[in-house]
Design a protein around this motif. Sequence first.
Motif, PDB file in Angstrom:
ATOM      1  N   ASP A 285      30.068 108.193  15.000  1.00  0.00           N
ATOM      2  CA  ASP A 285      29.898 108.426  13.561  1.00  0.00           C
ATOM      3  C   ASP A 285      28.439 108.166  13.197  1.00  0.00           C
ATOM      4  OD1 ASP A 285      32.637 108.929  13.340  1.00  0.00           O
ATOM      5  OD2 ASP A 285      33.075 106.797  13.080  1.00  0.00           O
ATOM      6  N   THR A 286      27.611 109.120  13.583  1.00  0.00           N
ATOM      7  CA  THR A 286      26.169 108.928  13.443  1.00  0.00           C
ATOM      8  C   THR A 286      25.726 109.012  11.987  1.00  0.00           C
ATOM      9  OG1 THR A 286      25.877 109.949  15.604  1.00  0.00           O
ATOM     10  CG2 THR A 286      23.927 109.713  14.237  1.00  0.00           C
ATOM     11  N   SER A 287      24.896 108.059  11.585  1.00  0.00           N
ATOM     12  CA  SER A 287      24.287 108.066  10.254  1.00  0.00           C
ATOM     13  C   SER A 287      22.814 107.745  10.454  1.00  0.00           C
ATOM     14  CB  SER A 287      24.957 107.022   9.349  1.00  0.00           C
ATOM     15  OG  SER A 287      24.343 106.999   8.075  1.00  0.00           O
ATOM     16  N   TYR A 288      21.993 108.776  10.569  1.00  0.00           N
ATOM     17  CA  TYR A 288      20.571 108.568  10.812  1.00  0.00           C
ATOM     18  C   TYR A 288      19.926 107.938   9.585  1.00  0.00           C
ATOM     19  CZ  TYR A 288      21.580 111.814  14.595  1.00  0.00           C
ATOM     20  OH  TYR A 288      22.130 112.419  15.692  1.00  0.00           O
ATOM     21  N   HIS A 289      19.167 106.883   9.801  1.00  0.00           N
ATOM     22  CA  HIS A 289      18.600 106.166   8.663  1.00  0.00           C
ATOM     23  C   HIS A 289      17.391 105.343   9.080  1.00  0.00           C
ATOM     24  CE1 HIS A 289      21.237 103.283  10.698  1.00  0.00           C
ATOM     25  NE2 HIS A 289      20.446 102.327  10.204  1.00  0.00           N
ATOM     26  N   ILE A 290      16.663 104.870   8.078  1.00  0.00           N
ATOM     27  CA  ILE A 290      15.531 103.973   8.278  1.00  0.00           C
ATOM     28  C   ILE A 290      15.907 102.626   7.669  1.00  0.00           C
ATOM     29  CG2 ILE A 290      13.085 103.539   7.793  1.00  0.00           C
ATOM     30  CD1 ILE A 290      12.804 106.598   7.359  1.00  0.00           C
ATOM     31  N   SER A 291      16.234 101.660   8.490  1.00  0.00           N
ATOM     32  CA  SER A 291      16.561 100.327   7.976  1.00  0.00           C
ATOM     33  C   SER A 291      15.278  99.665   7.477  1.00  0.00           C
ATOM     34  CB  SER A 291      17.184  99.461   9.077  1.00  0.00           C
ATOM     35  OG  SER A 291      18.459  99.942   9.442  1.00  0.00           O
ATOM     36  N   PHE A 292      15.328  99.130   6.245  1.00  0.00           N
ATOM     37  CA  PHE A 292      14.125  98.496   5.686  1.00  0.00           C
ATOM     38  C   PHE A 292      14.366  97.053   5.244  1.00  0.00           C
ATOM     39  CE2 PHE A 292      16.242 100.482   2.088  1.00  0.00           C
ATOM     40  CZ  PHE A 292      16.153  99.523   1.087  1.00  0.00           C
TER      41      PHE A 292
ATOM     42  N   TRP B 111       7.922  99.855  -3.050  1.00  0.00           N
ATOM     43  CA  TRP B 111       9.277 100.027  -3.602  1.00  0.00           C
ATOM     44  C   TRP B 111      10.285  99.235  -2.774  1.00  0.00           C
ATOM     45  CZ3 TRP B 111      13.825 101.663  -1.478  1.00  0.00           C
ATOM     46  CH2 TRP B 111      14.892 101.819  -2.368  1.00  0.00           C
ATOM     47  N   MET B 112      10.167  99.294  -1.460  1.00  0.00           N
ATOM     48  CA  MET B 112      11.079  98.547  -0.592  1.00  0.00           C
ATOM     49  C   MET B 112      11.038  97.052  -0.898  1.00  0.00           C
ATOM     50  SD  MET B 112      10.412 100.443   3.070  1.00  0.00           S
ATOM     51  CE  MET B 112      10.862 102.161   3.350  1.00  0.00           C
ATOM     52  N   LYS B 113       9.840  96.511  -1.063  1.00  0.00           N
ATOM     53  CA  LYS B 113       9.697  95.084  -1.349  1.00  0.00           C
ATOM     54  C   LYS B 113      10.260  94.732  -2.724  1.00  0.00           C
ATOM     55  CE  LYS B 113       5.272  94.767  -0.444  1.00  0.00           C
ATOM     56  NZ  LYS B 113       3.930  94.159  -0.242  1.00  0.00           N
TER      57      LYS B 113
ATOM     58  N   GLU C 231      19.888  86.758   0.368  1.00  0.00           N
ATOM     59  CA  GLU C 231      18.529  86.538   0.844  1.00  0.00           C
ATOM     60  C   GLU C 231      18.330  87.221   2.182  1.00  0.00           C
ATOM     61  OE1 GLU C 231      17.510  82.452   1.008  1.00  0.00           O
ATOM     62  OE2 GLU C 231      17.737  82.115  -1.149  1.00  0.00           O
ATOM     63  N   GLY C 232      17.164  87.793   2.346  1.00  0.00           N
ATOM     64  CA  GLY C 232      16.886  88.479   3.598  1.00  0.00           C
ATOM     65  C   GLY C 232      15.421  88.823   3.717  1.00  0.00           C
ATOM     66  N   ASN C 233      15.114  89.786   4.585  1.00  0.00           N
ATOM     67  CA  ASN C 233      13.720  90.125   4.884  1.00  0.00           C
ATOM     68  C   ASN C 233      13.496  91.626   4.905  1.00  0.00           C
ATOM     69  OD1 ASN C 233      12.636  87.307   5.992  1.00  0.00           O
ATOM     70  ND2 ASN C 233      14.662  87.635   6.850  1.00  0.00           N
ATOM     71  N   ILE C 234      12.307  92.031   4.453  1.00  0.00           N
ATOM     72  CA  ILE C 234      11.898  93.420   4.579  1.00  0.00           C
ATOM     73  C   ILE C 234      11.409  93.637   6.006  1.00  0.00           C
ATOM     74  CG2 ILE C 234      10.219  95.164   3.849  1.00  0.00           C
ATOM     75  CD1 ILE C 234      12.411  94.658   1.829  1.00  0.00           C
ATOM     76  N   ILE C 235      11.803  94.750   6.608  1.00  0.00           N
ATOM     77  CA  ILE C 235      11.425  95.079   7.982  1.00  0.00           C
ATOM     78  C   ILE C 235      10.047  95.735   7.978  1.00  0.00           C
ATOM     79  CG2 ILE C 235      12.060  96.412  10.033  1.00  0.00           C
ATOM     80  CD1 ILE C 235      14.988  96.231   9.062  1.00  0.00           C
ATOM     81  N   SER C 236       9.151  95.225   8.808  1.00  0.00           N
ATOM     82  CA  SER C 236       7.776  95.734   8.817  1.00  0.00           C
ATOM     83  C   SER C 236       7.622  96.972   9.699  1.00  0.00           C
ATOM     84  CB  SER C 236       6.808  94.641   9.273  1.00  0.00           C
ATOM     85  OG  SER C 236       7.196  94.124  10.531  1.00  0.00           O
ATOM     86  N   ASN C 237       8.260  96.978  10.883  1.00  0.00           N
ATOM     87  CA  ASN C 237       8.159  98.124  11.795  1.00  0.00           C
ATOM     88  C   ASN C 237       9.391  99.012  11.631  1.00  0.00           C
ATOM     89  OD1 ASN C 237       5.715  97.164  12.968  1.00  0.00           O
ATOM     90  ND2 ASN C 237       6.909  95.709  14.192  1.00  0.00           N
ATOM     91  N   LEU C 238       9.210 100.131  10.954  1.00  0.00           N
ATOM     92  CA  LEU C 238      10.340 100.998  10.608  1.00  0.00           C
ATOM     93  C   LEU C 238      10.506 102.137  11.613  1.00  0.00           C
ATOM     94  CD1 LEU C 238       9.697 101.217   6.768  1.00  0.00           C
ATOM     95  CD2 LEU C 238      11.035  99.536   8.018  1.00  0.00           C
TER      96      LEU C 238
END
Length: 253
Positions: A192-199, A89-91, A100-107
């Motif tokens: 202003d913390t926003s916990y997240h998983i950058s992908f 789904w991320m890809k 244009e950009g890149n999907i992050i492999s190590n999350l």
Amino acid sequence: MTGLHLIQTYSSDSDEDEHDETRKDDHKIVNKLTLPASILSWKGVTSNEEVIDDPLDHDGRIRSFKHERGNWTTLIYINYAPSDCLYTWMKSVLNKLPVEGNIISNLHISLSRTLVLKFHWIESFVEGIKLACHSFNKFIIQLTDVRVYCNEERTRTFLGIYCQDEDKMLKCLTEIFDNLLAEYQLPSFYKDTSYHISFFWCLGDKQACLKEILSPLTSSLNKFLAENMEDAYVHVNDIQCKIGNKCYIFKLK
């Protein structure tokens, strides 16, 4: 005159001998002060080598701070390994983006800023994290929506999946780590913390254009999570800390 000549010759020979001995002693000192190859290898930088980062070697990314000998890049985080379905789904998001950009492999989910740790702090710093984690229970967090983030230097923009922290477990952890960081006069986590998983990441500040598509991306994510409920939750069993090229894993109770 002969006696004077002998005195001068003796003096000259003696000076040369002392000079030779001094050079030998200096050589011994240099050898004693040279770091073992194992330490240099672990650090990732050979002695007396200046590291010059070329953004072209890192897809255009620019370091936030200069690499210096004796300083170790450090991050406290929760490692995250998505299922094959969620990673697919991320890809698929790439086809929907205006940049244009890149999907992050190590999350991961960051629990600290990227820090600079001194070599002689490492042992006590690791022990401090270990003690904190031993008294903390395992917990679960929920993935909810897609949000956009930008680094402080405005050199990179990210898309991340927000992690809902209803029980304030993430907040409690970061507060504990902030207290530890304060002992070393290191910066605390963002207010202003926003916990997240950058992908996903791209170069530059692209927040404006990416914010325009957050609604459809979130709808797509929520549809996926509704059909794959097991992917909607993250089971946090340990905390990790990367210092230089070495990773420490701390199990929770």
